[in-house]
Structures are given as C-alpha cells and as structure tokens.
Scaffold this motif. Structure first.
Motif, short mmCIF file in Angstrom:
data_model
loop_
_atom_site.label_atom_id
_atom_site.label_comp_id
_atom_site.label_asym_id
_atom_site.label_seq_id
_atom_site.Cartn_x
_atom_site.Cartn_y
_atom_site.Cartn_z
N LEU A 23 0.82 -1.21 0.00
CA LEU A 23 0.00 0.00 0.00
C LEU A 23 0.85 1.27 0.00
CD1 LEU A 23 -2.88 -1.07 2.39
CD2 LEU A 23 -3.00 -0.68 -0.08
N LEU A 24 2.01 1.22 0.62
CA LEU A 24 2.92 2.37 0.56
C LEU A 24 3.41 2.61 -0.86
CD1 LEU A 24 5.08 1.99 3.79
CD2 LEU A 24 3.46 3.81 3.25
N VAL A 59 -4.66 8.35 -1.79
CA VAL A 59 -3.53 8.53 -0.89
C VAL A 59 -3.98 8.44 0.57
CG1 VAL A 59 -1.79 10.20 -0.11
CG2 VAL A 59 -2.19 9.84 -2.55
N LYS A 60 -5.11 9.07 0.87
CA LYS A 60 -5.60 9.09 2.25
C LYS A 60 -5.90 7.67 2.76
CE LYS A 60 -9.78 10.74 2.95
NZ LYS A 60 -10.90 11.67 3.18
N TYR A 61 -6.61 6.89 1.97
CA TYR A 61 -6.97 5.54 2.43
C TYR A 61 -5.80 4.57 2.33
CZ TYR A 61 -11.62 7.39 2.78
OH TYR A 61 -12.69 8.15 3.13
N SER A 62 -4.89 4.79 1.38
CA SER A 62 -3.68 3.97 1.34
C SER A 62 -2.83 4.20 2.58
CB SER A 62 -2.85 4.28 0.10
OG SER A 62 -3.53 3.93 -1.06
N SER A 138 -18.64 1.82 4.51
CA SER A 138 -18.70 0.69 5.45
C SER A 138 -17.58 -0.33 5.23
CB SER A 138 -20.08 0.03 5.43
OG SER A 138 -20.41 -0.42 4.15
N PRO A 139 -17.24 -0.74 4.00
CA PRO A 139 -16.11 -1.68 3.86
C PRO A 139 -14.78 -1.08 4.36
CG PRO A 139 -17.38 -1.64 1.84
CD PRO A 139 -17.90 -0.54 2.71
N ILE A 140 -14.62 0.21 4.19
CA ILE A 140 -13.40 0.85 4.68
C ILE A 140 -13.32 0.72 6.20
CG2 ILE A 140 -12.24 3.10 4.93
CD1 ILE A 140 -13.36 3.75 2.10
#
Length: 172
Positions: A23-24, A59-62, A138-140
């Motif tokens: 993810l990075l 970027v935020k969720y990664s 919700s999945p997040i």
C-alpha cells in the motif's frame, strides 16, 4: 496451545505487514502519477488531460490502511524505552514493564476496533459514501476494524507472552 496461537497471530500480522508495504508503494505511485498528470495538464494548457478524480482519497486511504496493517507486526518491536530510568532494573522487571505496555497497546487497539466496527454499522445503515470516488464507507471501516482486531489480539498475546518469559523467544 499458546505457542500455536502466537505463531498464527504472528503469521497474520506478517501478512498484514506485507500488505502495508504494498500500500505504501501504491500510495507513492498514485502521488507521482497525480503530480505528473497535473503538470502535463498545465504544460499543455489543458490539451492533454489525464488527470483523475480521487487521487487525494487514494492517498488518504492507502496511508490509513498501510499504517493500520503495519501496527500489528510492529506492536512488540522497538518500543521507546528511556534507558536512563530502566537501566538499573532487572531483566524480569523490564520484561514485565514491556509486557504491560504491549498489553495496554493491545487493549487500546481493541477499543479502536470496536469503534470502527460501530462506524461500519452506521455507515452501512446510512449508505455513507466517500467524497470523490463515491465508494461505500462501510467496507473501509470494516477493513480498518479487522486490522485493529489483529493489533488487539497480537498486543494481548505478545504482552502476555512477555510476562510468561522464555515462551516468546522460543517462537521466534
């Protein structure tokens, strides 16, 4: 039974750690692509438009998931200890203190897991979406809750294993 549990939790934490590294890289590539596409758009006065919506969300969720996936693996590694205060302590006292800290970190992870699970339920009922990509939230929240559950489990298991003593070193 305890050795098997420690190995299983450590293996799951290692898989999450690898996901964190991936993810990075995804985060880095999305930033590079976003900057290049915006630069190309500006350089061509808008004639070449390969910009995309949602780069900031990617970027935020990664970043969120890379951190949450790295926490379970790192919970018992390299905690900050002030040697000035602990250098005179016996190995047993230091092990107990480290175990207590790790156990507390696991409990904190459990509380965060519970809160993210509640947020996942609320987002599922309300149909909450992300702002740019319009993905369901919700999945997040559920994935974040899972990573925090692994953190909680590993923190508690590692903290208790540090209290037991040599059992932890036998499994590494």
């Amino acid at each position: 039974m305890m050795k098997w549990l420690i190995k299983a939790v450590d293996g799951l934490a290692l898989v999450l750690y690898w996901i964190s590294g991936f993810l990075l890289v995804v985060m880095m590539l999305s930033v590079v692509f976003d900057v290049v596409s915006r630069g190309l758009f500006a350089a061509t006065d808008g004639n070449v438009d390969i910009t995309f919506v949602g780069g900031i969300e990617l970027v935020k969720y990664s970043l969120l998931f890379s951190m949450l996936c790295a926490f379970p693996y790192a919970v018992d590694k390299g905690q900050i200890v002030v040697d000035l205060f602990t250098q005179g302590w016996s190995d047993r006292t230091q092990r107990w203190t480290d175990g207590f800290y790790t156990l507390c970190f696991g409990i904190f992870g459990g509380l965060l897991c519970w809160r993210f699970a509640l947020a996942g339920e609320e987002a599922e009922m309300s149909g909450e979406l992300t702002q740019d990509l319009l993905m369901p939230m919700s999945p997040i929240y559920w994935v974040a809750s899972f990573a925090l559950a692994v953190l909680a489990l590993r923190g508690v298991v590692s903290g208790l294993a540090q209290w037991v003593g040599p059992l932890k070193e036998a499994n590494r």
